[in-house]
Design an enzyme around this catalytic site. Structure first.
Site, PDB file in Angstrom:
ATOM      1  N   ARG A 151       0.764  -1.221  -0.228  1.00  0.00           N
ATOM      2  CA  ARG A 151      -0.120   0.081   0.064  1.00  0.00           C
ATOM      3  C   ARG A 151       0.958   1.216  -0.033  1.00  0.00           C
ATOM      4  NH1 ARG A 151      -3.148  -1.835   5.329  1.00  0.00           N
ATOM      5  NH2 ARG A 151      -4.269  -3.603   4.634  1.00  0.00           N
TER       6      ARG A 151
ATOM      7  N   HIS B 162       2.695  -3.350   5.506  1.00  0.00           N
ATOM      8  CA  HIS B 162       2.080  -3.317   3.902  1.00  0.00           C
ATOM      9  C   HIS B 162       2.753  -1.781   3.230  1.00  0.00           C
ATOM     10  CE1 HIS B 162      -1.328  -6.120   3.772  1.00  0.00           C
ATOM     11  NE2 HIS B 162      -1.438  -5.797   5.249  1.00  0.00           N
TER      12      HIS B 162
ATOM     13  N   HIS C 238      -9.288  -8.241  12.404  1.00  0.00           N
ATOM     14  CA  HIS C 238      -8.780  -9.642  11.648  1.00  0.00           C
ATOM     15  C   HIS C 238      -9.469 -10.627  11.638  1.00  0.00           C
ATOM     16  CE1 HIS C 238      -4.981  -6.774  11.588  1.00  0.00           C
ATOM     17  NE2 HIS C 238      -4.622  -7.608  10.767  1.00  0.00           N
TER      18      HIS C 238
ATOM     19  N   HIS D 260      -9.588 -11.912   7.588  1.00  0.00           N
ATOM     20  CA  HIS D 260      -8.374 -12.365   6.742  1.00  0.00           C
ATOM     21  C   HIS D 260      -7.214 -12.607   7.696  1.00  0.00           C
ATOM     22  CE1 HIS D 260      -7.727  -7.927   7.971  1.00  0.00           C
ATOM     23  NE2 HIS D 260      -6.227  -8.194   7.439  1.00  0.00           N
TER      24      HIS D 260
ATOM     25  N   HIS E  75      -3.252 -11.842   8.167  1.00  0.00           N
ATOM     26  CA  HIS E  75      -2.178 -11.077   7.737  1.00  0.00           C
ATOM     27  C   HIS E  75      -1.133 -11.427   8.158  1.00  0.00           C
ATOM     28  CE1 HIS E  75       0.107  -6.954   7.781  1.00  0.00           C
ATOM     29  NE2 HIS E  75       1.025  -7.969   8.802  1.00  0.00           N
TER      30      HIS E  75
END
Ligand SMILES: [Zn+2]
Length: 232
Positions: free
Chosen positions: A158, A174, A211, A214, A216
């Site tokens: 990102r 990220h 979380h 997903h 991480h």
């Protein structure tokens, strides 16, 4: 004489399809060093052993030998911790011409806010992309260990504006190209548990704030694991 024969066999081995990425020109073993060792380390960074992290420093020490041995075992090769013809041939099979592992692409891990590329983060584009490459090789190791089923990435690198817009932490991995969020295919708990054996220092999943939908994973080299709903 034996050594000379082996060397000849190594040099004359048929080249695999993916040499557009990188070709090793010598057998590598413990005690050696160089850029070719570092290239090897990146490819086997997903095999450091449980809770460990492989340094990609170009020095072929005991940890690299052990990682190569685990890679060899994972692919049914003789496990001697020495990277020779059979090991390189397997790596060539597993990589594309841009050096990504065959089951992942730079596009899967690039700007998570619908943009593309690896610019706009705190690091240079080249360093960010190199981090993403190692992340992919670690994911490839994990994917293989989980029966070669697809791992679906919902967010990778990102840029700073992107990270801000999604409410990511100001020091999010990220931003550096070192992280991937995974969804589906396997249960989230199966993913976070398996990740512990593939060099991921950052592992966050169900039960950790934000979380529950997903897993991480990131390649930081100190362990920060939390997925309380999975017993982690
Ligand atoms: Zn994440």
């Amino acid at each position: 004489m034996l050594a000379a024969t082996l060397t000849t066999q190594f040099v004359t081995a048929p080249k695999a399809h993916a040499d557009g990425c990188y070709t090793w020109t010598r057998q590598l073993s413990q005690g050696m060093s160089g850029a070719d060792v570092k290239q090897l380390q990146i490819r086997v960074a997903g095999y450091p052993g449980y809770g460990a992290h492989l340094a990609t420093d170009g020095e072929y020490g005991p940890a690299t030998a052990a990682a190569v041995g685990r890679f060899q075992t994972a692919y049914g090769l003789g496990s001697d911790g020495v990277a020779g013809d059979a090991t390189f041939r397997k790596i060539y099979e597993l990589q594309d011409d841009d050096c990504t592992p065959i089951n992942f692409t730079y596009a899967e891990l690039d700007d998570g806010c619908g943009g593309s590329g690896y610019d706009g983060g705190p690091l240079s584009e080249a360093v960010t992309k190199a981090n993403a490459l190692q992340t992919m090789w670690q994911l490839q190791a994990m994917r293989h260990a989980m029966g070669d089923k697809a791992l679906n990435i919902s967010s990778g690198f990102r840029s700073i504006p992107c990270n801000r817009s999604v409410g990511g932490a100001s020091d999010s991995q990220h931003l550096y190209g070192r992280a991937a969020d995974l969804v589906g295919s396997h249960s989230l708990c199966a993913l976070v548990k398996q990740a512990r054996s593939h060099g991921f220092g950052g592992i966050l999943g169900p039960g950790f704030s934000g979380h529950n939908d997903h897993a991480h994973l990131d390649i930081r080299t100190t362990n920060y694991w939390s997925a309380p709903s999975c017993g982690i």
